[in-house]
Design a protein around this motif. Structure first.
Motif, PDB file in Angstrom:
ATOM      1  N   SER A 118      22.097 -90.807   8.154  1.00  0.00           N
ATOM      2  CA  SER A 118      22.418 -89.502   8.975  1.00  0.00           C
ATOM      3  C   SER A 118      21.228 -89.626  10.226  1.00  0.00           C
ATOM      4  N   ARG A 119      21.414 -88.742  11.216  1.00  0.00           N
ATOM      5  CA  ARG A 119      20.661 -88.687  12.215  1.00  0.00           C
ATOM      6  C   ARG A 119      19.529 -87.673  11.601  1.00  0.00           C
ATOM      7  N   THR A 168      18.593 -84.225  16.170  1.00  0.00           N
ATOM      8  CA  THR A 168      19.849 -83.664  16.571  1.00  0.00           C
ATOM      9  C   THR A 168      19.427 -82.114  17.384  1.00  0.00           C
ATOM     10  N   ALA A 169      18.451 -81.675  16.745  1.00  0.00           N
ATOM     11  CA  ALA A 169      17.983 -80.150  17.457  1.00  0.00           C
ATOM     12  C   ALA A 169      17.475 -80.548  18.865  1.00  0.00           C
ATOM     13  N   GLY A 170      16.725 -81.554  18.885  1.00  0.00           N
ATOM     14  CA  GLY A 170      16.394 -82.035  20.473  1.00  0.00           C
ATOM     15  C   GLY A 170      17.227 -82.265  21.408  1.00  0.00           C
ATOM     16  N   VAL A 171      18.359 -82.919  20.843  1.00  0.00           N
ATOM     17  CA  VAL A 171      19.264 -83.068  21.677  1.00  0.00           C
ATOM     18  C   VAL A 171      20.231 -81.911  22.131  1.00  0.00           C
ATOM     19  N   ALA A 172      20.214 -81.128  21.205  1.00  0.00           N
ATOM     20  CA  ALA A 172      21.024 -79.838  21.398  1.00  0.00           C
ATOM     21  C   ALA A 172      20.248 -79.053  22.368  1.00  0.00           C
ATOM     22  N   MET A 221      19.021 -87.632  35.961  1.00  0.00           N
ATOM     23  CA  MET A 221      20.077 -88.770  35.536  1.00  0.00           C
ATOM     24  C   MET A 221      19.473 -89.812  34.668  1.00  0.00           C
ATOM     25  N   PRO A 222      18.395 -90.089  34.514  1.00  0.00           N
ATOM     26  CA  PRO A 222      17.765 -90.813  33.308  1.00  0.00           C
ATOM     27  C   PRO A 222      18.188 -90.353  32.040  1.00  0.00           C
ATOM     28  N   ILE A 223      18.202 -89.103  31.988  1.00  0.00           N
ATOM     29  CA  ILE A 223      18.474 -88.195  30.490  1.00  0.00           C
ATOM     30  C   ILE A 223      19.973 -88.537  30.339  1.00  0.00           C
ATOM     31  N   PHE A 224      20.753 -88.645  31.335  1.00  0.00           N
ATOM     32  CA  PHE A 224      22.080 -89.027  30.844  1.00  0.00           C
ATOM     33  C   PHE A 224      22.533 -90.185  30.811  1.00  0.00           C
ATOM     34  N   ILE A 225      21.507 -91.386  30.856  1.00  0.00           N
ATOM     35  CA  ILE A 225      21.584 -92.545  30.363  1.00  0.00           C
ATOM     36  C   ILE A 225      21.063 -92.839  29.110  1.00  0.00           C
ATOM     37  N   ILE A 226      19.776 -92.404  29.000  1.00  0.00           N
ATOM     38  CA  ILE A 226      18.813 -92.574  27.905  1.00  0.00           C
ATOM     39  C   ILE A 226      19.286 -91.879  26.595  1.00  0.00           C
ATOM     40  N   VAL A 227      19.726 -90.504  26.728  1.00  0.00           N
ATOM     41  CA  VAL A 227      20.135 -89.633  25.590  1.00  0.00           C
ATOM     42  C   VAL A 227      21.303 -90.256  24.820  1.00  0.00           C
ATOM     43  N   ALA A 272      23.666 -92.994  19.939  1.00  0.00           N
ATOM     44  CA  ALA A 272      24.491 -93.908  19.406  1.00  0.00           C
ATOM     45  C   ALA A 272      23.841 -94.815  18.492  1.00  0.00           C
ATOM     46  N   THR A 273      22.565 -95.096  18.616  1.00  0.00           N
ATOM     47  CA  THR A 273      21.582 -95.775  17.928  1.00  0.00           C
ATOM     48  C   THR A 273      20.489 -95.260  16.907  1.00  0.00           C
ATOM     49  N   ALA A 274      20.654 -94.138  16.661  1.00  0.00           N
ATOM     50  CA  ALA A 274      19.782 -93.305  15.913  1.00  0.00           C
ATOM     51  C   ALA A 274      19.844 -93.407  14.574  1.00  0.00           C
ATOM     52  N   ARG A 275      21.111 -93.881  13.950  1.00  0.00           N
ATOM     53  CA  ARG A 275      21.188 -94.230  12.444  1.00  0.00           C
ATOM     54  C   ARG A 275      20.915 -95.769  12.330  1.00  0.00           C
TER      55      ARG A 275
END
Length: 209
Positions: free
Chosen positions: A4-5, A10-14, A38-44, A49-52
């Protein structure tokens, strides 16, 4: 692969999603806000998707979070008008709001730490000095490319690009921004290096379990 992430991820993304929502509704400069974040909408989404499969170190996730928050704040007010920057300007007796310098310093930290992590985990046979050199080179290259993006946006928007560029009349703004990014890379190499290496080892052990 991790099951799991991490909770802090997960809290940071929220929290970032909440900040984006609030600032999108309250900013008076929505186009500037959109360009800055805009970089946030690309990077996050990529990190999510790759966190696990390819989790990053806690220190890198933390710096990315701080960097994203700085982008959101800069987009909310525009970099030249961020209130805390005016306090620092007055305190240090500066001729301009220095918030954008802080942003580029963070950019250097995030990019250099990301480059260091990818190179260190990639199995390349690099000595400590070569690793440090490549980290600084990657940081400067990406910083220069970001300045090119700002130039292209300025050409596209014309006079409406002033808030996005935030040069505040400084003819050497591009060079100063790149220097701040390089200072961030130097901090990574000389200060965070050993701590970061230990975190990389821990992450790689967990992913192999």
């Amino acid at each position: 692969m991790m099951k799991s992430r991490p909770f802090y991820f997960t809290a940071g993304v929220a929290l970032l999603a909440l900040l984006l929502f609030i600032t999108a509704l309250t900013t008076e400069r929505r186009l500037t806000w959109l360009m800055e974040v805009m970089p946030i909408f690309i990077i996050v989404p990529i990190l999510w998707a790759t966190a696990r499969r390819y989790p990053l170190t806690p220190v890198l996730y933390s710096l990315i979070f701080v960097g994203c928050v700085s982008l959101i704040v800069g987009g909310m007010y525009s970099y030249a008008r961020v209130p805390v920057g005016f306090y620092v300007q007055e305190w240090l007796g500066l001729a301009r709001n220095p918030y954008d310098r802080f942003g580029h310093l963070l950019q250097g930290l995030v990019v250099s730490l990301s480059a260091r992590e990818v190179l260190a985990r990639g199995g390349y046979r690099l000595g400590a000095k070569m690793l440090a050199f490549l980290v600084c080179c990657v940081t400067l290259a990406i910083s220069a490319f970001y300045e090119l993006i700002e130039w292209w946006v300025a050409l596209a928007l014309g006079k409406d690009a002033d808030d996005f560029l935030g040069t505040q009349g400084d003819e050497w703004d591009t060079q100063a921004d790149m220097l701040c990014a390089l200072l961030g890379a130097a901090f990574t190499v000389f200060v965070l290096g050993r701590w970061h290496s230990r975190q990389i080892e821990n992450v790689m052990k967990r992913t192999r379990q």
